[in-house]
Design a protein around this motif. Structure first.
Motif, mmCIF file in Angstrom:
data_model
loop_
_atom_site.group_PDB
_atom_site.id
_atom_site.type_symbol
_atom_site.label_atom_id
_atom_site.label_comp_id
_atom_site.label_asym_id
_atom_site.label_seq_id
_atom_site.Cartn_x
_atom_site.Cartn_y
_atom_site.Cartn_z
ATOM 1 N N LYS A 1 11.055 13.329 -9.355
ATOM 2 C CA LYS A 1 9.950 12.572 -10.263
ATOM 3 C C LYS A 1 8.299 12.408 -9.518
ATOM 4 C CE LYS A 1 13.156 11.404 -13.396
ATOM 5 N NZ LYS A 1 13.698 10.186 -13.730
ATOM 6 N N PHE B 1 12.955 13.417 -4.839
ATOM 7 C CA PHE B 1 13.960 13.986 -5.850
ATOM 8 C C PHE B 1 14.490 12.156 -4.973
ATOM 9 C CE2 PHE B 1 13.325 17.749 -5.165
ATOM 10 C CZ PHE B 1 13.758 18.156 -6.800
ATOM 11 N N PHE C 1 19.045 12.302 -8.811
ATOM 12 C CA PHE C 1 17.494 13.469 -9.616
ATOM 13 C C PHE C 1 18.037 14.496 -9.713
ATOM 14 C CE2 PHE C 1 15.806 9.803 -8.480
ATOM 15 C CZ PHE C 1 14.051 8.817 -8.641
#
Length: 431
Positions: free
Chosen positions: A10, A14, A6
């Motif tokens: 998101k 992570f 990541f």
């Protein structure tokens, strides 16, 4: 690498919880602060990520106020001794003496665009507080900095300079009187007054979207590196090394190389030993546990009940009990290696590079240099870049009494004597 990496969070996290993997980050805050965090997220996307005008204004400030780009220096003498090509990215030549100004000027500019009039910040070694104070002076904003009482004593030069720049420095007397307590007080203040107040957080931690915001502003370091390395060699370096407290300088330094094959190494504060309260190493430490504190989920030095343990480092900027969520994720998937350096090793590295390269590194950066000395023993003819996150001027009250105790005591005694025996000027004209 077996698992997805990541590069940005998101939905605030992570990583994906699966098997023995975890999701780090999140937004674990009192409900009263959710509107402020939502407003911050909207401002981040509107200005930092989308606005061409904002990016141009920030670039101008980086060039004309911060003094970017900072140089990449080939350490010729050290390279010969260490049998490797050593390069130093010298953030210490940025305005205010460290990388912290990259993020501070960005966040203060964002605050101004969002219509805020008052800035609050936390600081450990004082560099983030100093940078925020300078940014506020430049952009005409009120500034309040929370700093642990213990750190104020260790870093008086930075406190003096913050006040000189017009900031109000609030001494935090609770807890261990260090960075984690300063963060707590700043968050408490923000929860009381968020309408006109903007909290400038100094590292890649805290509640979402701060880890993304700080990394975004600090990534100017690695962006510059991708161009500067062409002067010295083709392709990427073999190894990159940075010190790690919360994570702002390391993630800014590593960011543009995360997808590459470059070996990335973070160096934590090994302090004076491996026992609880003797260091601030979160990785591979039996006292480090997954937990939630100060608005995010990550690894923290804590007891079995989740209470944060006291930490120690000769460096006030590395003695934080937690670590940024993205770094915890990158460690878990094997993208970044971590090691630690003792106080004594950091001091040794500080002196070595001072005498061989004419570089006075901050104690934080000296941990990264200590990591370079360790790594250089096990490899040869590798291109190694070390991030010198700051200058060592601020550390004189620590380094001088450690390395030249008697001479420093004599100097201070003489200064006190002269102050006590200097007549105070009288007001007005005496007839």
């Amino acid at each position: 690498m077996k698992h997805k990496m990541f590069l940005k969070s998101k939905k605030g996290f992570f990583g994906i919880p699966k098997g023995d993997l975890h999701a780090f980050g999140g937004q674990y805050m009192p409900e009263i602060l959710y509107p402020a965090l939502k407003e911050l997220e909207e401002g981040y996307y509107k200005y930092v990520l989308k606005s061409k005008e904002f990016k141009e204004e920030l670039h101008t400030l980086y060039r004309e106020f911060v003094g970017r780009p900072t140089p990449l220096i080939y350490a010729k003498n050290a390279s010969k001794i260490l049998n490797n090509e050593i390069y130093l990215k010298f953030e210490g030549l940025a305005n205010t003496g460290a990388h912290k100004i990259n993020n501070a000027i960005g966040q203060v500019l964002l605050a101004k665009k969002m219509g805020k009039t008052r800035i609050i910040a936390e600081t450990g070694a004082g560099q983030h507080g100093l940078a925020t104070s300078a940014a506020c002076a430049k952009l005409g904003m009120e500034c309040v900095v929370f700093m642990g009482a213990r750190d104020i004593k260790r870093q008086f030069p930075n406190v003096f300079n913050m006040e000189l720049l017009g900031a109000k420095v609030v001494s935090v007397e609770s807890g261990s009187q260090t960075l984690k307590d300063a963060v707590n007080e700043a968050l408490r203040e923000w929860s009381k007054e968020s309408k006109n107040t903007f909290y400038v957080l100094g590292s890649t931690l805290g509640p979402y979207p701060y880890p993304d915001i700080v990394r975004e502003f600090q990534s100017i370091i690695s962006k510059e590196l991708t161009k500067q390395t062409r002067k010295f060699f083709k392709g990427n370096p073999d190894i990159m090394i940075a010190c790690v407290g919360g994570g702002s300088n390391s993630l800014g330094f590593f960011n543009h190389y995360l997808k590459s094959q470059v070996r990335l190494i973070g160096v934590e504060a090994g302090g004076r030993g491996s026992g609880a309260g003797e260091n601030a190493a979160r990785m591979d430490n039996k006292n480090a546990h997954l937990g939630i504190a100060q608005g995010y989920k990550s690894l923290f030095l804590s007891d079995k009940y989740g209470n944060l343990l006291e930490t120690y480092s000769i460096s006030a900027g590395l003695d934080y009990a937690g670590i940024g969520p993205q770094l915890a994720h990158l460690k878990e998937i094997g993208r970044i290696e971590f090691l630690s350096a003792l106080d004594s090793e950091a001091l040794e590295a500080l002196q070595f590079f001072a005498k061989t390269e004419g570089i006075l590194a901050a104690l934080e950066s000296s941990h990264a240099l200590a990591g370079a000395l360790k790594i250089a023993k096990s490899v040869k003819n590798k291109k190694i870049i070390v991030n010198i996150s700051g200058r060592g001027d601020k550390d004189i009250f620590i380094t001088a009494k450690t390395l030249q105790k008697e001479r420093w005591a004599e100097f201070l005694s003489q200064e006190i004597y002269e102050m006590q025996n200097t007549l105070t000027p009288t007001k007005g004209i005496q007839k």
